[in-house]
Design an enzyme around this catalytic site. Sequence first.
Site, PDB file in Angstrom:
ATOM      1  NE  ARG A  17      23.169  10.404  -3.274  1.00 43.67           N
ATOM      2  CZ  ARG A  17      22.551   9.432  -2.598  1.00 43.67           C
ATOM      3  NH1 ARG A  17      22.177   9.637  -1.351  1.00 43.67           N
ATOM      4  NH2 ARG A  17      22.299   8.273  -3.168  1.00 43.67           N
TER       5      ARG A  17
ATOM      6  CE1 TYR B 120      22.665  35.807   3.968  1.00 46.52           C
ATOM      7  CE2 TYR B 120      21.392  33.786   3.912  1.00 46.52           C
ATOM      8  CZ  TYR B 120      22.172  34.717   3.271  1.00 46.52           C
ATOM      9  OH  TYR B 120      22.462  34.555   1.948  1.00 46.52           O
TER      10      TYR B 120
ATOM     11  CG  ASP C 295      24.794  31.453  10.523  1.00 51.11           C
ATOM     12  OD1 ASP C 295      26.034  31.620  10.434  1.00 51.11           O
ATOM     13  OD2 ASP C 295      24.019  31.538   9.556  1.00 51.11           O
TER      14      ASP C 295
ATOM     15  CE  LYS D 150      27.893  34.481   2.311  1.00 53.29           C
ATOM     16  NZ  LYS D 150      26.819  34.391   3.292  1.00 53.29           N
TER      17      LYS D 150
HETATM   18  C1  LIG Z   1      25.542  33.684   3.371  1.00 49.16           C
HETATM   19  C2  LIG Z   1      24.982  33.295   4.665  1.00 49.16           C
HETATM   20  C3  LIG Z   1      24.174  32.148   4.789  1.00 49.16           C
HETATM   21  C4  LIG Z   1      23.782  31.294   3.614  1.00 49.16           C
HETATM   22  O1  LIG Z   1      24.898  30.682   3.061  1.00 49.16           O
HETATM   23  P1  LIG Z   1      24.980  30.166   1.518  1.00 49.16           P
HETATM   24  O2  LIG Z   1      26.340  29.606   1.450  1.00 49.16           O
HETATM   25  O3  LIG Z   1      24.739  31.357   0.647  1.00 49.16           O
HETATM   26  O4  LIG Z   1      23.915  29.150   1.368  1.00 49.16           O
HETATM   27  C5  LIG Z   1      23.716  31.825   6.055  1.00 49.16           C
HETATM   28  N1  LIG Z   1      24.005  32.581   7.128  1.00 49.16           N
HETATM   29  C6  LIG Z   1      24.754  33.699   7.042  1.00 49.16           C
HETATM   30  C7  LIG Z   1      25.030  34.492   8.277  1.00 49.16           C
HETATM   31  C8  LIG Z   1      25.269  34.095   5.817  1.00 49.16           C
HETATM   32  O5  LIG Z   1      26.014  35.206   5.732  1.00 49.16           O
END
Ligand SMILES: *Cc1c(COP(=O)(O)O)cnc(C)c1O
Length: 380
Positions: A56, A109, A181, A206
Amino acid sequence: MDNFHFDTQTVHFQKKMDDRNVSKSKPIYQTSAFSFNDLDDMEDFFRGKKEFLYTRYSNPNSEDLGEGVAKLEGAPKGVATSSGMSAILAGILAVVENGDHIIASEDLYGGTYQLLANELRTFGIEVSFVSFEDHTFIKSALKPNTKLIYSESVTNPLLRVENISEIVRLAKANNLVTMIDNTFATPYLLQPYKLGVDLVVHSATKYIGGHSDVTAGVLVGNESLVTKAKAKVINLGSNLSPFESWLACRGLKTLSVRMERQVRNAQALANTLRKNPSINVYYPEAVSEKGNGAIVSIDLGDKIDLHQFFKSLSWIKIVPTLAGVETTVTYPLGTSHRSVPDETRKKLGITKGLVRISLGIEDANDITMAFEKAIEGSTI
Ligand SMILES: *Cc1c(COP(=O)(O)O)cnc(C)c1O
């Protein structure tokens, strides 16, 4: 160990690996903790001579992912987390606390919007959502307790490209931390840290993972903020498991070759669809010298039957995610923006005919053909 009883043998049957046997692939350290030979050996951890104690806190596989993405972003430090959402939360909590204020872009998002709008309020953290299209809105939202400016390098689903340098300039002038992000652009296209952003976050679910088989997040940035964020990850228990880390690392190795193909396919599809006057194509320009991303959004307008269009897409599936090696489509109004109020939706341009396409690594001709056929077969 040979003369141990059955019950002991069942537990202690594995050979210890020594350093004469070097695995080409990094082993998965599928362990919750690390073992020590004697007290001195254990003390080495606290002397900083050994890296790992308890998964952890840190594990070789999750460390690989955090450090790997940090390197690609040009940042000194990174941490891997259980999801993109937990990376966002850890980053935010490294900067703000009860009584502080965040200015966030209004076209975030969906999950991030929920986190900021609903969850942070219970921590006593205030958030203003404003349009980042015109940065005077950011200036007017500034308060004495503002600590953080939060946005996305390329937004979902309309692919607005953030003016990162301008946000950094504004933040620096007001002594604020910036967090971006970078999920849609990936470090292949954009490296916000190099433009002065303090914290860069990824949903590794992603493009970094790239195969739609792992949920993971990564936060990278300056040493002191990521160190603070890592403490949050440890205390909140939002670390990434060894196997998920390993999978995401395997994905990361092919980021460049996947992105190169996917970006090329996106540009080809955008060029083709733009020739159809009844379709409105959203595909950004000048994102980076390597291209403009691998997502294309289209508004089918009122001359195409939406249900027939999705039915006619043959091998292209409707999937509520993006960035895999297969080309997929999503319907924002039916999924990610389902619970967004009508008025906000209208403001953000989430219309009835909006379809988001995530380009895969297939041959561009097959992809283009599939969309042309679906459009032809559903035109009213
Ligand atoms: C999918 C996504 C998230 C969240 O990510 P998870 O892995 O599903 O928690 C945050 N920001 C963007 C731009 C995303 O496409």
